[in-house]
Design a protein around this motif. Structure first.
Motif: not given
Length: 81
Positions: A17-18, A13-15, A9-11, A6, A21
């Protein structure tokens, strides 16, 4: 109990998204992407890809592609035979 993947994977996905963006939104990002696209079009043209193929694959007009590959100058005029 938290799963093992978790956090990473979360990090990740955040990367992602950034990254999306920064590359997709905003006027400056759009200009950057267009400059990269235009550079790629010019490189492909220099390596022998015809304007018709570049235009059809990128869904741009042939006139626009000709303007891009000539560096913003009008395309050279063909002499009538």
């Amino acid at each position: 109990m938290a799963r093992r993947w978790e956090g990473p994977t979360g990090r990740l996905l955040l990367g992602l998204a950034v990254l999306l963006d920064r590359t997709v939104t905003g006027k400056a990002a759009k200009r950057r992407l267009q400059h990269c696209r235009d550079a790629a079009l010019r490189a492909a043209y220099r390596r022998g890809v015809p304007v018709e193929v570049l235009a059809s694959r990128t869904r741009l007009t042939q006139r626009w592609v000709r303007t891009v590959v000539t560096g913003g100058k009008p395309p050279p005029v063909d002499e009538a035979a």
